[in-house]
Design a protein around this motif. Structure first.
Motif, mmCIF file in Angstrom:
data_model
loop_
_atom_site.group_PDB
_atom_site.id
_atom_site.type_symbol
_atom_site.label_atom_id
_atom_site.label_comp_id
_atom_site.label_asym_id
_atom_site.label_seq_id
_atom_site.Cartn_x
_atom_site.Cartn_y
_atom_site.Cartn_z
ATOM 1 N N LEU A 65 0.831 -1.205 0.000
ATOM 2 C CA LEU A 65 0.000 0.000 0.000
ATOM 3 C C LEU A 65 0.863 1.251 0.000
ATOM 4 O O LEU A 65 1.805 1.367 0.792
ATOM 5 N N GLU A 66 0.529 2.173 -0.902
ATOM 6 C CA GLU A 66 1.108 3.510 -0.833
ATOM 7 C C GLU A 66 0.075 4.447 -0.220
ATOM 8 O O GLU A 66 -1.135 4.244 -0.379
ATOM 9 N N GLN A 67 0.530 5.465 0.499
ATOM 10 C CA GLN A 67 -0.389 6.432 1.083
ATOM 11 C C GLN A 67 -1.214 7.076 -0.026
ATOM 12 O O GLN A 67 -0.671 7.571 -1.008
ATOM 13 N N PHE A 68 -2.538 7.019 0.136
ATOM 14 C CA PHE A 68 -3.369 7.563 -0.943
ATOM 15 C C PHE A 68 -3.320 9.089 -0.935
ATOM 16 O O PHE A 68 -3.115 9.714 0.086
ATOM 17 N N ILE A 84 7.541 -3.069 -5.645
ATOM 18 C CA ILE A 84 7.373 -4.063 -4.583
ATOM 19 C C ILE A 84 6.207 -4.990 -4.896
ATOM 20 O O ILE A 84 6.310 -6.220 -4.763
ATOM 21 N N ALA A 85 5.075 -4.412 -5.339
ATOM 22 C CA ALA A 85 3.896 -5.223 -5.637
ATOM 23 C C ALA A 85 4.173 -6.185 -6.788
ATOM 24 O O ALA A 85 3.811 -7.373 -6.734
ATOM 25 N N TYR A 126 -8.643 3.740 6.185
ATOM 26 C CA TYR A 126 -8.951 3.444 4.784
ATOM 27 C C TYR A 126 -8.357 2.113 4.326
ATOM 28 O O TYR A 126 -8.908 1.434 3.451
ATOM 29 N N TYR A 127 -7.228 1.716 4.884
ATOM 30 C CA TYR A 127 -6.575 0.470 4.488
ATOM 31 C C TYR A 127 -7.417 -0.739 4.872
ATOM 32 O O TYR A 127 -7.265 -1.816 4.280
ATOM 33 N N TYR A 128 -8.311 -0.605 5.836
ATOM 34 C CA TYR A 128 -9.255 -1.685 6.138
ATOM 35 C C TYR A 128 -10.363 -1.741 5.091
ATOM 36 O O TYR A 128 -10.795 -2.822 4.689
ATOM 37 N N TYR A 141 4.145 -0.518 3.675
ATOM 38 C CA TYR A 141 3.456 0.768 3.550
ATOM 39 C C TYR A 141 4.476 1.785 3.066
ATOM 40 O O TYR A 141 5.539 1.960 3.683
ATOM 41 N N VAL A 142 4.162 2.466 1.977
ATOM 42 C CA VAL A 142 5.100 3.391 1.352
ATOM 43 C C VAL A 142 4.521 4.795 1.404
ATOM 44 O O VAL A 142 3.364 5.010 1.026
ATOM 45 N N GLY A 143 5.309 5.745 1.886
ATOM 46 C CA GLY A 143 4.818 7.117 1.948
ATOM 47 C C GLY A 143 5.866 8.079 2.432
ATOM 48 O O GLY A 143 6.989 7.698 2.773
#
Length: 824
Positions: free
Chosen positions: A49-52, A73-74, A513-515, A540-542
Motif C-alpha cells: 500500500l502507498e499512502q493515498f 514491490i507489488a 482506509y486500508y481496512y 506501507y510506502v509514503g
C-alpha cells in the motif's frame, strides 16, 4: 500475454522501440484483462500500500516516485508467488476543495471528482498495477457513512468526548485550525496571526493508548528515525505529581515534575494564562485587570512562539499564594507565557536553583532562589541553575540523601500525605477532531436539550452533507446555516433537537482506509474475515512528512478495533518505507518555488519506464533524489539497449565448441549472481538503485556474445533478464516477453531463482602475511588445500624477499582466506 495488435515498429525494428506505442498498447491490454484484480487464493498474501493522495488536481514528481516504489514491490511479490493486494483511492475531504468553493463558487464535490478523474488518468498512464476494482473515495457517502459508524464505536467505548478547551483560532477565517495548520504562528491559508480561543470541541482519547503506542513501536520494521519521532511525540515522562493547596481557598493546583528531588527548592508556582483557576485566583486581587490584559496579550501567540528558547519569559503575579505540601510555607502563584494550558497540568513549580528557565524567570522578577542540591567543588551561588546530580541540602528529613534516592523517597512522602506521588505523564494530548468546516464527514451526534449528546442510530447513517450551503470561509461551519439540515428530532425523546455542525478531521478518514480496501463493497466498514486475511499491511510506502500524525492515528485506530474484537492485529503496518523528497535545481520540488516538472511531459518524451528506472536508479528510496534530464535520458538509452539485445539475438553466427562452453559458463555465473543480488536488493534491502545497476551489468555481459548462435544458456539468460526487468520497466518487459514467444503476462511469470553452484568462483585472492601483517596477495584455486597454499606462499617473490635473512618458524594456511608466514 498475446494481444490482437502488435505494431511492427515495436517488434521488428532492431534499433529502437516506440515507447508511446508499447506503453499505450500494454496499458490497454492490462486494463482489458483486469490483470491486477485480486481475489482470495491459496498463495501467501502480501498487502502492498502507498499512502493515498489528496485529489489536488495533478500528480507531481513526488507522487510518481512514491507510486513507482510501491509498484516495484507489488510486481516483485506477485512474481515471487504471493497473492498481492495493491489498491488505490482518494483522501478526498479537506480544506482546499472548500477554499476553492469559497473563491470560485464551485461545489467541493464537483471539483473533487473532476480532480480525481484527472489524477486517475495520470496514474493509469504510469502503468501502475493497482486493483482499481477496490477504489475508494473518502468524500463519498458510501465511505463516510462508515467513518461515522466508527465514530459511534469510539463514542460507545467512551473514547469520543466533548470538552471546552483552548484551540487555535484564525480571526480572519473565523475558524478553528489544527496544530498542523498553524505555520510559524500564522494561519496556513491567510497568514493571519493565530490566537487561542476557548471552544467546546470533540476529542478522541488517544492518551488512553499512550503506553501501548510506545511499547509496540519496538516490534515494527520501521526506519529508526520514524520510530524516534513517534517516541518523542508521545513523550513519556516518569516523575511525581505534587498537589499544592491554594491559601485561603478550597482550590488545589497539581503540578507534574520529573525532579521531585528539588521540591524543597520550589519558591513559586507558575500557571498557564489559560489555566481554569485564573479567575478564581485573581477575584479579590486589586490588580486583576492588569492580569487579564497580560493574559489577552499572551494568548495571541502560538504555543511554539511561547515556548521557544529565544522568546522572552514574561509573567505576572496573581495576588494568590499556594501552600508547599511538605514545608507548609506559602509560595506566590504567577502566570507565565512559557506554561501551556494543554500540556501536563497547565502548572509547574518554579525551582530556579535547579532549572535554567526558572532561574532566568526568578532573576527577572526578583523571586527567591534556594539551593537544595549541591556537589563537591561547586559554587552554589552561581549565575546559572545547577541541573546535575548531587546531595540534598536544606531539604528537611531528606537532607544528605543522594538526589536519585530522594526522588523516590519524596514521592512516597507525598503519597502518604495525600499530596501526590509517583506519576507517569505524556507529552501527547488527546486528538482534537472537530473542524468548523463543511467538506468533511459530519459528526453523527444530535444535541438534545433533555438527553444531551445523542448518537445518530446506525440505521440512519450516513448523515449526509446538505447540498444547499453558503460558503464564506468565516465563522461557524457552513452546516450551521443549513437550518433544514440542522433542525431534527432526538432519537430518544423525539423532541426538537439540533445536529452537530462540526465535521471530522480528515485524519480520521485516513486512519482506517486500508481496512476498507479489504472489503470495498461490504455493507459494514469492512468484513472481519477479510481484514483477518489481509491485515496487517506488509509494506506501507509514503512520505516522511506523515511520520507522526497519520501513522500515530492509524496505529491508535487499529488498537481500538483490536480491542473491539474486529481485527486480529494491533498494528496496521508491519513494514514502512519512507521515501525521500524529489529535488530539482537544488531545492525541494514545489509549486511555490516554481521548480515543478510535469510528469506527463516527462513520460511523453522519454516514456514511463525510463522515468521509473531513472527515479529508482538515481538514489536509494529513503534518500532525497535530484531530478536530472540527463539521468532520465540515460535510463531511456539503457532500456533501448535491452530491447536491442533481445531483438538482435535472433541473428547470430556459429562459433567453436570451446568458445560456446566458455560463453555458457560466463553467462550462467552472471545470470545466477544477478538473480541473487536483485532478489535480495528488492526483497530485503529495498536497494532498487543497486538492483538496476546489477541489471545493467548483466546486460553488458550478455552483449559480449551477441553475435554467437544462441546457446541454451543465452536463451535462458534473455528469459531471466526480461523477468528481472519486469518490476522496474513493466511495459518494455511485457513487450519483450511476448517477443520471446510467451503467451501469458510476464507479470504473472515466476520470479527467477538461482543455483548456489554458479555463485562460487574457481579462483580466490588471499592475503599473504608475515608475522600477522599483510605483505602481499595471490590468486589461487578455490579448492587449494593448506599444504598447497603454504607452498605457493613461500614461492611468492615478495614473501621470499622479506623472509630472506630470517629464520622460518612456521607457516599457517587458512584455505580461502590467508597464509601467515611466521619468522624471527
Amino acid at each position: 500475454m498475446k494481444t490482437d495488435e502488435t505494431p511492427a515498429e515495436t517488434v521488428y525494428n532492431p534499433d529502437r522501440y516506440s515507447v508511446r506505442l508499447v506503453e499505450s498498447k500494454w496499458q490497454k491490454a492490462w486494463e482489458e484483462a483486469r490483470l491486477y484484480e485480486t481475489q482470495f487464493s491459496d498463495r501467501p498474501k502480501f498487502y502492498c500500500l502507498e499512502q493515498f493522495p489528496y485529489p489536488s488536481g495533478h500528480l507531481h514528481m513526488g507522487h510518481v516516485r512514491v507510486y513507482t516504489l510501491g509498484d516495484v514491490i507489488a510486481r516483485f511479490r506477485r512474481m515471487a508467488g504471493y497473492n498481492v493486494l495493491h489498491p488505490m483511492g482518494w483522501d478526498a475531504f479537506g480544506m482546499p476543495a472548500e477554499n476553492a468553493a469559497i473563491k470560485n463558487g464551485v461545489p467541493p464535490r464537483v471539483s473533487t471528482l473532476a480532480n480525481i478523474a484527472y489524477m486517475k488518468q495520470q496514474m493509469q498512464q504510469m502503468g501502475l498495477s493497482f486493483d482499481w476494482s477496490r477504489e475508494v473515495t473518502t468524500s463519498e457517502p458510501e465511505y463516510y457513512r462508515f467513518t461515522q459508524e466508527l465514530f459511534l464505536l469510539f463514542f460507545e467505548r467512551h473514547l469520543a468526548y466533548q470538552k471546552a478547551g483552548a484551540v487555535n483560532w484564525c480571526p480572519t477565517c473565523e475558524t478553528v485550525l489544527a496544530n498542523e495548520q498553524v505555520e510559524d504562528g500564522l494561519c496556513w491559508r491567510c497568514d493571519s496571526v493565530v490566537v487561542k480561543r476557548d471552544l467546546t470541541q470533540w476529542y478522541f482519547r488517544i492518551t488512553d493508548y499512550a503506553e501501548r503506542l510506545l511499547a509496540d513501536l519496538e516490534g515494527l520494521d520501521w526506519p529508526q528515525e520514524i520510530k524516534v519521532q513517534q517516541f518523542n511525540w508521545i513523550g513519556k515522562s516518569i516523575g511525581a505529581e505534587v498537589v499544592f493547596d491554594v491559601a485561603q481557598s478550597s482550590h488545589t493546583i497539581a503540578v507534574f515534575t520529573t525532579r521531585p528531588d528539588t521540591l524543597f527548592g520550589a519558591t513559586y508556582i507558575v500557571i498557564a494564562p489559560e489555566h481554569p483557576l485564573v479567575e478564581a485566583l485573581i477575584a479579590d486581587y486589586a490588580e486583576k485587570e492588569q492580569v487579564r490584559t497580560f493574559i489577552a496579550e499572551e494568548r495571541i501567540h502560538s504555543d511554539i512562539e511561547r515556548t521557544a528558547e529565544n522568546t522572552e519569559k514574561r509573567g505576572i503575579f496573581t495576588g494568590a499564594y499556594a501552600i508547599h505540601p511538605l514545608t507548609g510555607e506559602q509560595v506566590p502563584i504567577w502566570i507565565a507565557n512559557y506554561v501551556l494550558g494543554d500540556y501536563g497540568t497547565g502548572a509547574v513549580m518554579g525551582v530556579p536553583a535547579h532549572d535554567q528557565r526558572d532561574f532566568l524567570f526568578a532573576k527577572k522578577y526578583g523571586l527567591p532562589i534556594k539551593t537544595v542540591i549541591t556537589s563537591a567543588g561547586r559554587d552554589t551561588a552561581g549565575e546559572e541553575a545547577y541541573t546535575g546530580p548531587g546531595i540534598l541540602v536544606d531539604s528537611g528529613p531528606f537532607t544528605g540523601l543522594d538526589n536519585q534516592q530522594a526522588k523516590e523517597r519524596i514521592a512516597e512522602e507525598l503519597n502518604a500525605r495525600g499530596k501526590g506521588g509517583v506519576r507517569v505523564s505524556y507529552r501527547m494530548r488527546d486528538w482534537l477532531i472537530s473542524r468548523q468546516r463543511y467538506w468533511g464527514a459530519p459528526i453523527p451526534i444530535i444535541h438534545c436539550p433533555t438527553c444531551g449528546a445523542v448518537p445518530v442510530p446506525k440505521e440512519d447513517l450516513p448523515v449526509l452533507l446538505p447540498e444547499n450551503v453558503t460558503f464564506t470561509g468565516k465563522g461557524a461551519s457552513p452546516l450551521a446555516g443549513a437550518e433544514d439540515w440542522v433542525n431534527t428530532v432526538c432519537p430518544i425523546c423525539h423532541q426538537p433537537a439540533r445536529r452537530e455542525t462540526d465535521t471530522m478531521d480528515t485524519f480520521v478518514d485516513s486512519s482506517w482506509y486500508y481496512y476498507r480496501f479489504t472489503s470495498p463493497q461490504a455493507q459494514e466498514p469492512f468484513r472481519p474475515e477479510d481484514a483477518a486475511y489481509w491485515m496487517p499491511v506488509d509494506e506501507y510506502v509514503g512520505g516522511k512528512e506523515h511520520a507522526v500524525l497519520h501513522l500515530l492515528y492509524s496505529r491508535f485506530f487499529t488498537k481500538v478495533l483490536y480491542d473491539a474484537g474486529l481485527v486480529p492485529v494491533s498494528e496496521p503496518f508491519s513494514r514502512l518505507l519512507a521515501q525521500g523528497m524529489v529535488v530539482y535545481d537544488g531545492a525541494k520540488m514545489s509549486k511555490s518555488k516554481g521548480n515543478t516538472l510535469s510528469p506527463e511531459n516527462i513520460m511523453q518524451e522519454w516514456g514511463t519506464d525510463a522515468t521509473r528506472v531513472f527515479m529508482l536508479f538515481a538514489a536509494p528510496p529513503d534518500k532525497d533524489f535530484e531530478w536530472s534530464h540527463q539521468g532520465v535520458e540515460g535510463a531511456y538509452r539503457f532500456l533501448q539497449r535491452v530491447y536491442r539485445l533481445v531483438v538482435r539475438s535472433r541473428v547470430q553466427q556459429p562459433v567453436s565448441p570451446d568458445v560456446v562452453q566458455q560463453s555458457e559458463e560466463k553467462i550462467n555465473k552472471a545470470v545466477h549472481r544477478a538473480v541473487k543480488k536483485i532478489t535480495e536488493d528488492v526483497r530485503d534491502r529495498r536497494a532498487f538503485n543497486t538492483a538496476i545497476s546489477t541489471l545493467m551489468e548483466l546486460t553488458n555481459t550478455l552483449y559480449q556474445d551477441l553475435e554467437m548462435v544462441p546457446t541454451q544458456a543465452q536463451i535462458e539468460a534473455l528469459d531471466v533478464l526480461v523477468r528481472l526487468l519486469a518490476p522496474f520497466a513493466p511495459h518494455l518487459a511485457e513487450e519483450l516477453w511476448e517477443s520471446l514467444g510467451h503467451e501469458s503476462s510476464v507479470h504473472w511469470a515466476a520470479w527467477p531463482t538461482y543455483e548456489e553452484r554458479w555463485l562460487k568462483d574457481d579462483v580466490v585472492t588471499i592475503a599473504l602475511q608475515i608475522n600477522g601483517k599483510v605483505r602481499s596477495r595471490m590468486t589461487v584455486p578455490t579448492a587449494a588445500d593448506a599444504d598447497t597454499l603454504s607452498h605457493l606462499a613461500l614461492e611468492d617473490e615478495k614473501i621470499q624477499e622479506l623472509v630472506a635473512g630470517h629464520s622460518l618458524v612456521k607457516v599457517i594456511a587458512i584455505p580461502g582466506r590467508l597464509v601467515n608466514v611466521v619468522i624471527r
